[in-house]
Design an enzyme around this catalytic site. Structure first.
Site, PDB file in Angstrom:
ATOM      1  N   HIS A  86       0.869  -1.179   0.000  1.00  0.00           N
ATOM      2  CA  HIS A  86       0.000   0.000   0.000  1.00  0.00           C
ATOM      3  C   HIS A  86       0.904   1.228   0.000  1.00  0.00           C
ATOM      4  CE1 HIS A  86      -3.494  -2.540   0.816  1.00  0.00           C
ATOM      5  NE2 HIS A  86      -2.724  -3.187   1.659  1.00  0.00           N
TER       6      HIS A  86
ATOM      7  N   SER B 237      15.896  -1.063  10.887  1.00  0.00           N
ATOM      8  CA  SER B 237      16.828  -1.670   9.935  1.00  0.00           C
ATOM      9  C   SER B 237      17.668  -2.737  10.624  1.00  0.00           C
ATOM     10  CB  SER B 237      17.750  -0.605   9.339  1.00  0.00           C
ATOM     11  OG  SER B 237      18.787  -1.217   8.592  1.00  0.00           O
TER      12      SER B 237
ATOM     13  N   ARG C  42      -7.471  -5.127   4.458  1.00  0.00           N
ATOM     14  CA  ARG C  42      -6.629  -5.933   5.338  1.00  0.00           C
ATOM     15  C   ARG C  42      -7.364  -6.522   6.534  1.00  0.00           C
ATOM     16  NH1 ARG C  42      -2.692  -7.950   2.384  1.00  0.00           N
ATOM     17  NH2 ARG C  42      -1.552  -6.339   1.249  1.00  0.00           N
TER      18      ARG C  42
END
Length: 265
Positions: A118, A128, A220
């Site tokens: 999306h 990360s 969703r």
């Protein structure tokens, strides 16, 4: 390995500058719209998202009050009715001005791989694992999995071994030795993440505008959606209905499925 549950925290919402709006409205002859603020009809905190959407919509048609636009002879005074008409008429561009930012915590990379599909009206900043070295493997298990003792025993054993391998690699590479440069740590940490399961829990800041949120909330939580993302968006939907009921109040929730009265806004 530790068991975790997906969490949602709303960390940012629109904040309207009413002085700037008043200055603009004074120039175009729409100052009467802000008189509702003095009467308490426009709440400065809770309804800022709704006020911004209404402001953008009225600007499009210069519908602050009858007569400013010669084509407009009457206007809706009630905000719920006005925004309800915005949804019913599919005037979705107005909703793109209103964005919410969430911290999505303890969500798997299974979920984030689906979430990033999306893209319009969205911003993402994800933890990360190239920089962040794993010291454990947080993991979410659905209820049906936890009800299976043999599955849980085998899964827990496997995750513990993967976790131990992370520690072994860190020691083997000497990442905590004195003088190891950060670039070397980053290089090896990037390699080590390849041995973490896709289900490892992570976190991200996810920002989306209301037009995108309405579509994503429906998509969703649909029966065919992945189970973790269904759980997450149920939490997001509950938050949004409290924050902006006039923009999300048309949804009916049936067995965890969020069905809007007005689709494809």
């Amino acid at each position: 390995m530790k068991k975790v549950e997906p969490q949602v925290r709303l960390v940012a919402r629109p904040q309207v500058d009413y002085d700037a709006i008043a200055d603009y409205l004074e120039e175009v002859g729409g100052a009467a719209w802000l008189e509702r603020f003095d009467r308490g009809e426009l709440d400065a905190h809770l309804n800022d998202p709704q006020n911004l959407a209404e402001f953008a919509g009225r600007l499009c048609y210069r519908s602050w009050e009858p007569g400013l636009n010669p084509n407009v002879t009457r206007v809706r005074k009630d905000q719920d009715a006005y925004l309800g008409n915005i949804l019913a008429s599919l005037h979705g561009s107005v909703l793109e001005h209103v964005s919410f930012s969430f911290v999505l915590h303890n969500v798997s990379r299974v979920l984030t791989h689906e979430l990033i599909r999306h893209r319009p009206g969205v911003a993402v900043s994800q933890e990360s694992l190239r920089f962040v070295r794993l010291t454990d493997l947080p993991f979410w298990f659905p209820d049906w999995a936890e009800d299976d003792p043999e599955l849980m025993e085998r899964a827990t054993e496997m995750l513990q071994r993967m976790e131990e391998f992370q520690f072994w690699m860190a020691e083997h590479f000497g990442l905590d030795d004195e003088g190891v440069k950060f670039a070397e740590k980053k290089h090896k940490t990037s390699f080590m993440r390849r041995f973490a399961p896709e289900g490892v829990a992570t976190g991200l800041v996810w920002t989306a505008n209301v037009r995108t949120l309405r579509h994503t909330l429906e998509a969703r939580t649909a029966p065919g959606a992945e189970e973790e993302i269904r759980l997450l968006f149920n939490l997001i939907g509950e938050t949004l209905q409290k924050e902006a009921p006039a923009l999300f109040g048309d949804y009916v929730v049936e067995d965890g499925v969020w069905v809007p009265k007005h689709r494809k806004v």
